[in-house]
Design an enzyme around this catalytic site. Structure first.
Site, PDB file in Angstrom:
ATOM      1  N   GLU A 284       5.357 -10.544   0.191  1.00  0.00           N
ATOM      2  CA  GLU A 284       4.562 -10.076  -0.950  1.00  0.00           C
ATOM      3  C   GLU A 284       3.154  -9.670  -0.502  1.00  0.00           C
ATOM      4  OE1 GLU A 284       5.805  -9.570  -3.989  1.00  0.00           O
ATOM      5  OE2 GLU A 284       7.714 -10.182  -3.116  1.00  0.00           O
ATOM      6  N   TRP A 287       3.509  -6.328   1.071  1.00  0.00           N
ATOM      7  CA  TRP A 287       3.579  -5.263   0.056  1.00  0.00           C
ATOM      8  C   TRP A 287       2.173  -4.833  -0.349  1.00  0.00           C
ATOM      9  CZ3 TRP A 287       7.066  -1.940  -1.520  1.00  0.00           C
ATOM     10  CH2 TRP A 287       8.433  -2.243  -1.465  1.00  0.00           C
ATOM     11  N   TRP A 316       9.103  13.964 -19.172  1.00  0.00           N
ATOM     12  CA  TRP A 316       8.802  12.755 -19.944  1.00  0.00           C
ATOM     13  C   TRP A 316       8.742  13.128 -21.427  1.00  0.00           C
ATOM     14  CZ3 TRP A 316       9.513   8.902 -16.795  1.00  0.00           C
ATOM     15  CH2 TRP A 316       9.127   8.987 -15.467  1.00  0.00           C
ATOM     16  N   ASN A 351       5.893 -11.311 -12.120  1.00  0.00           N
ATOM     17  CA  ASN A 351       6.256 -10.099 -11.375  1.00  0.00           C
ATOM     18  C   ASN A 351       7.630  -9.553 -11.752  1.00  0.00           C
ATOM     19  OD1 ASN A 351       5.582  -8.140  -9.222  1.00  0.00           O
ATOM     20  ND2 ASN A 351       7.400  -9.003  -8.248  1.00  0.00           N
ATOM     21  N   TRP A 369       5.115   7.183 -16.497  1.00  0.00           N
ATOM     22  CA  TRP A 369       4.699   5.933 -15.869  1.00  0.00           C
ATOM     23  C   TRP A 369       3.179   5.770 -15.844  1.00  0.00           C
ATOM     24  CZ3 TRP A 369       1.600   6.529 -11.594  1.00  0.00           C
ATOM     25  CH2 TRP A 369       1.653   7.765 -10.942  1.00  0.00           C
ATOM     26  N   TRP A 392       4.279   0.521 -10.360  1.00  0.00           N
ATOM     27  CA  TRP A 392       4.745   1.435 -11.403  1.00  0.00           C
ATOM     28  C   TRP A 392       5.564   2.580 -10.818  1.00  0.00           C
ATOM     29  CZ3 TRP A 392       5.411   1.479 -16.459  1.00  0.00           C
ATOM     30  CH2 TRP A 392       4.842   0.431 -17.179  1.00  0.00           C
TER      31      TRP A 392
END
Length: 477
Positions: A284, A287, A316, A351, A369, A392
């Site tokens: 993590e 990341w 969208w 998360n 998004w 996202w």
């Protein structure tokens, strides 16, 4: 006399700019420039603003132990902040300004302008890579380019923590602690008042007192996780009703804690033998580095652009009413609504739930998004642009190493899997308590659903899934 400029690195411990400023030899003044108009543009959340204010007050007290005064000044935006700082440096005959780099486009431009103005006035500056465990651009593939897939990036990242097959930290030596530099003489009565001025952000704030602001308490949270929770992290991290995560993200986001401190603590308490849970937690942290490295490699990510070019063709089509239902936690899908209510109330979201609600917004409601990204930043106490943008885009299947577009979370089955006893959803949606446990994740199927003060689903997941598949296929061509 030197200045150390604080931004999102609100700590004395293990701070590269702070360490360098004190090692340089001259007395040090700390400066924090509040820029409310800029924050408004960047959607800084009121709860994070409150945490920053509280942390600044604690930081001023910590710096006083090193005979270092802290100036808090408010300027409208980055440009006016730079102007004030340069004028102050000229007036006070500052020799050097030390600061840690930030990597978003606006912040990079701010710092380039600052260095240019300082150089013009013969004032030296030094900047440092402090946010990441490894500096952006330092981890490259065999072709000498940045990694576009997380796993090989993580593997290389982990190699740098490995020596002789075991976790060690030769490169992880903490930055030297400051030593007091006495006899600071700040000229002018007004400037002296700056070192004593109340720290009060002129920005909307929400109560953040459920989170710590002093370094010792934050360190205790880190130690507790490493000692008591990290070994079970891989088993508990996906279940929102279980206290299985580190709860450190708000402190990492404002720099009250560094990722290096996290790794050092884990290695210390595991005696170098990191458990499977600890290894997952290190991933993590990797990341976080990965997404920050991408910002530097791909500046367009800071400019409302997707990583994948074909994203601009995605149609969208979601409407504003559906967005409002999502934001308020009124979609009719319990796990989505409970997660959004948790966010709106606490400024934090588990998360696993972040992935579920992001998937729902983009792939069930077909809403851009970017709308979700902005909303999260406006609410999250742990809002970090790189991590939020990366998360996202991962969920929307538009980012670097994102989930495939045809992988669409079913909000009902996700709730049943990760909140099987419904403890989480009933905590945040008490209206569902009359519903039998086995039906709480699909309350519309209860024969008394009409009696509930809870909305029916605003969309049919199966129908919207097919629409999404067609929408993405058309965009990809």
């Amino acid at each position: 006399m030197n200045i150390v400029l604080f931004r999102r690195d609100l700590r004395v411990e293990d701070n590269r700019a702070v360490a360098a400023a004190f090692v340089a030899g001259a007395p040090v003044i700390a400066v924090y420039i509040s820029t409310p108009a800029q924050w408004q543009q960047h959607c800084l959340s009121p709860m994070q603003a409150d945490l920053i204010e509280r942390r600044l007050k604690a930081l001023r007290e910590e710096l006083s132990q090193f005979e270092t005064p802290m100036i808090f000044i408010e300027c409208l935006d980055f440009d006016s902040g730079n102007q004030w700082l340069v004028e102050f440096c000229i007036k006070q005959r500052i020799e050097q300004v030390f600061f840690n780099r930030e990597y978003e486009v606006n912040e990079l431009r701010r710092d380039e302008d600052l260095v240019r103005q300082l150089n013009k006035n013969k004032i030296q500056s030094q900047s440092f890579d402090d946010k990441c465990v490894f500096s952006p651009g330092s981890i490259k593939n065999r072709q000498g380019s940045y990694y576009k897939v997380f796993t090989p990036f993580k593997n290389e990242w982990m190699k740098r923590l490995l020596v002789g097959g075991e976790m060690t930290q030769p490169f992880m030596r903490a930055e030297p602690k400051p030593k007091p530099k006495l006899n600071i003489d700040i000229e002018g009565e007004f400037d002296l008042e700056l070192t004593q001025a109340e720290i009060a952000l002129n920005y909307p704030k929400m109560d953040s007192r459920s989170w710590h602001s002093d370094s010792e308490a934050i360190q205790e949270v880190l130690n507790d996780f490493c000692i008591n929770k990290s070994c079970d992290y891989q088993q508990n991290r996906d279940f929102p009703s279980v206290d299985g995560t580190s709860q450190l993200s708000p402190y990492l986001a404002i720099g009250a804690l560094s990722a290096r401190q996290c790794i050092r603590a884990l290695l210390y308490y595991s005696r170098g033998n990191v458990t499977k849970g600890g290894d997952i937690w290190l991933s993590e942290l990797a990341w976080r580095d990965f997404y920050t490295h991408l910002l530097v490699a791909m500046p367009k990510l800071s400019m409302n652009k997707a990583f994948l070019d074909w994203e601009c063709k995605v149609a969208w089509s979601g409407d504003r009413n559906h967005f409002q239902n999502w934001a308020k936690g009124q979609t009719g899908y319990p796990i989505v609504d409970a997660a959004m209510r948790q966010l709106n109330t606490t400024g934090w979201m588990h998360n696993r739930l972040r992935m579920i609600v992001a998937s729902f917004l983009t792939k069930d409601l077909h809403i851009d998004w970017r709308e979700g990204e902005r909303y999260f930043m406006s609410r999250l106490i742990d809002g970090d642009f790189a991590a939020n943008n990366g998360g996202w885009q991962w969920s929307a299947s538009t980012g670097c190493d994102a989930q495939p577009y045809f992988r669409i979370f079913n909000p009902t089955s996700q709730g049943e899997k990760f909140d099987s006893d419904t403890r989480f959803i009933t905590h945040w949606i008490p209206e569902l308590k009359p519903v039998p446990v086995k039906l709480r994740h699909k309350p519309w199927s209860w024969d008394q659903a009409e009696s509930l003060d809870y909305p029916p689903p605003i969309v049919d997941h199966k129908v919207e899934r097919e629409i999404t598949l067609g929408m993405y296929k058309e965009a990809k061509g």
